[in-house]
Design a protein around this motif. Sequence first.
Motif, short mmCIF file in Angstrom:
data_model
loop_
_atom_site.label_atom_id
_atom_site.label_comp_id
_atom_site.label_asym_id
_atom_site.label_seq_id
_atom_site.Cartn_x
_atom_site.Cartn_y
_atom_site.Cartn_z
N ASN A 14 61.26 46.10 79.27
CA ASN A 14 62.35 47.07 79.35
C ASN A 14 63.70 46.40 79.65
O ASN A 14 64.62 47.04 80.16
N GLU A 15 63.80 45.09 79.36
CA GLU A 15 65.03 44.31 79.52
C GLU A 15 65.40 44.02 80.97
O GLU A 15 66.49 43.55 81.24
N SER A 16 64.52 44.29 81.92
CA SER A 16 64.78 43.96 83.32
C SER A 16 64.08 42.65 83.66
O SER A 16 63.23 42.16 82.91
N THR A 17 64.44 42.07 84.81
CA THR A 17 63.82 40.82 85.26
C THR A 17 63.44 40.94 86.73
O THR A 17 64.05 41.70 87.48
N ALA A 18 62.44 40.16 87.11
CA ALA A 18 62.01 40.10 88.50
C ALA A 18 61.82 38.64 88.86
O ALA A 18 61.14 37.91 88.13
N ARG A 19 62.42 38.21 89.95
CA ARG A 19 62.27 36.82 90.41
C ARG A 19 61.67 36.88 91.81
O ARG A 19 62.21 37.51 92.71
N GLY A 20 60.52 36.20 91.97
CA GLY A 20 59.86 36.21 93.27
C GLY A 20 58.72 35.21 93.31
O GLY A 20 58.46 34.49 92.34
N ARG A 21 58.05 35.18 94.46
CA ARG A 21 56.93 34.27 94.66
C ARG A 21 55.66 34.94 94.14
O ARG A 21 55.35 36.07 94.49
N VAL A 22 54.92 34.23 93.30
CA VAL A 22 53.69 34.76 92.70
C VAL A 22 52.59 34.79 93.77
O VAL A 22 52.26 33.77 94.36
N VAL A 23 52.07 35.98 94.01
CA VAL A 23 50.99 36.16 94.98
C VAL A 23 49.65 36.13 94.26
O VAL A 23 48.71 35.49 94.71
N ASN A 24 49.57 36.81 93.11
CA ASN A 24 48.30 36.92 92.42
C ASN A 24 48.55 37.23 90.95
O ASN A 24 49.49 37.92 90.61
N VAL A 25 47.68 36.71 90.10
CA VAL A 25 47.66 37.02 88.67
C VAL A 25 46.19 37.22 88.31
O VAL A 25 45.37 36.36 88.58
N ASP A 26 45.87 38.37 87.71
CA ASP A 26 44.48 38.58 87.32
C ASP A 26 44.29 38.24 85.85
O ASP A 26 45.23 37.84 85.16
N ALA A 27 43.08 38.38 85.35
CA ALA A 27 42.75 37.98 83.99
C ALA A 27 43.44 38.85 82.95
O ALA A 27 43.54 38.46 81.79
N PHE A 28 43.95 40.00 83.35
CA PHE A 28 44.64 40.90 82.43
C PHE A 28 46.15 40.70 82.49
O PHE A 28 46.90 41.50 81.99
N MET A 29 46.59 39.62 83.14
CA MET A 29 47.97 39.21 83.30
C MET A 29 48.79 40.18 84.16
O MET A 29 50.02 40.22 84.06
N ASP A 77 67.61 45.44 87.12
CA ASP A 77 67.27 46.39 86.06
C ASP A 77 68.13 46.12 84.84
O ASP A 77 69.01 45.25 84.86
N ARG A 78 67.88 46.83 83.76
CA ARG A 78 68.60 46.52 82.53
C ARG A 78 70.06 46.89 82.58
O ARG A 78 70.84 46.44 81.74
N GLY A 79 70.46 47.64 83.56
CA GLY A 79 71.88 47.94 83.76
C GLY A 79 72.58 46.86 84.57
O GLY A 79 73.80 46.90 84.74
N GLY A 80 71.83 45.90 85.10
CA GLY A 80 72.41 44.82 85.88
C GLY A 80 72.38 45.03 87.38
O GLY A 80 72.79 44.15 88.15
N LYS A 81 71.88 46.18 87.84
CA LYS A 81 71.82 46.48 89.28
C LYS A 81 70.73 45.65 89.94
O LYS A 81 69.59 45.62 89.47
N LEU A 82 71.08 44.96 91.03
CA LEU A 82 70.13 44.14 91.77
C LEU A 82 69.49 44.93 92.90
O LEU A 82 70.15 45.69 93.59
N SER A 83 68.20 44.71 93.09
CA SER A 83 67.46 45.30 94.21
C SER A 83 66.60 44.23 94.83
O SER A 83 66.00 43.42 94.11
#
Length: 138
Positions: A51-66, A77-83
């Motif tokens: 949806n054109e948004s991004t998330a930057r953080g520390r990876v805690v877990n990834v399962d086999a279904f990604m 978010d895609r509007g550029g607002k940071l949270s």
Amino acid sequence: MESEGSDSPAPSRAPVAEVFNSIRERAIAENSMVVLLQGLQGEVTTVDLRNESTARGRVVNVDAFMNVRLEDVLYRDRGGKLSKLQDLFITGRNIRYVHIPDHVDIMKTMQSQLAKIHRVRNFASHGGGRKEYAKKKN
């Protein structure tokens, strides 16, 4: 998505070894590139979403279904607002791209993750764990 609302410090979480819940998950993981993402546990990375948004953080877990769980996340978010979020779960179908940090050796990471999967699989043959491949009774 949960927003960081309290002033109490978040507990320090060490990367936890990947636990494969089923034979199916192990088979999917060892036959796909998801093992590379599982090797990123504890690393800070950026995930681009469909949806054109991004998330930057520390990876805690990834399962086999990604499906990816991140902590200490900066979400744009895609509007550029940071949270700033304490924890974020992203379903695999919503991921467009995962940035692999430059310092990560891709081949070594994948080989390490595959070795973990094979250790879990072979544990039962040494008398421990559940018996995945039951022997046929005559």
